[in-house]
Design an enzyme around this catalytic site. Sequence first.
Site, PDB file in Angstrom:
ATOM      1  CB  SER A  65      -0.850  -0.009   1.275  1.00 44.25           C
ATOM      2  OG  SER A  65      -1.477   1.238   1.489  1.00 44.25           O
ATOM      3  CE1 TYR A 107      -3.464  -2.232   5.522  1.00 42.98           C
ATOM      4  CE2 TYR A 107      -2.797   0.073   5.418  1.00 42.98           C
ATOM      5  CZ  TYR A 107      -3.145  -1.103   4.787  1.00 42.98           C
ATOM      6  OH  TYR A 107      -3.150  -1.169   3.418  1.00 42.98           O
TER       7      TYR A 107
END
Length: 270
Positions: A132, A145
């Site tokens: 990401s 995360y």
Amino acid sequence: MKKVVLITGASSGMGKETAKLLLQQGYTVYAAARRVERMEDLKPLGGKVLAMDVTDDAAMVNGVRQIIEAEGRIDALVNNAGFGSYGAVEDVSMAEARYQMEVNVFGLARLTQLVIPQMREQRSGRIINITSIGGKIVTPFGAWYHASKFAVEALSDAMRLELKQFGIDVVVVEPGGVKTEWGGIAMDNLRKTSGRGVYKPLVDRIMATMPGIEKKAAEPQVIADLIAKILRTNKPRTRYHAGYMASTVLTLRKLLPDRAFDAALLSQLK
């Protein structure tokens, strides 16, 4: 000979779109996820569906064994499975933090361990790890995360150096904003974990920005197209990115000092 690709997290979003596209392009695709019923639509296209939870070692071992017994090879692994556990570091339980790392890091690493021997024997293979832009930048309440995605970036770099000698490429894909279930799950976790108490004002500001971001997010097909391109390329780059704000955010992260980047980020939450 058709190339054989294993894709995790193929029950929705980027994983499912990638599976569909690669099937259309003539690949043999094994689509893996926990929610097998949500992959039934891949079967008429020729997809082979595997029940696989990346926190279940036996399921991963059996899945890889099944592919090798049926096909005799695995040409590519797309490590796409993952989720976002959001909440203030103060609020997130250690059990939840460990589960975040178990899914996003250890599950990915274990499945990769299982396919490497076959790829080494073939002297070829491609491992595509979906991280990401959140593997390069950090936002409030995404500590665990982001930690998981930073870890996958580092794992990928190490594996790339180790596996080059065997003809195996390791490539990182860093999506920006993409329309998937991920955002809804992450925000639900945030609301439940830190939506009340001392962090509520900042949580509310983040929640207020989400509709605008979701509206501008790219379709998952953008990432599917990118993965297909990586599989076609003889000598792929080490990293690719696509999706809403991906290029802008990654460029700013390179150019701005930490405090300036922090200020720019927080300014978007007013």
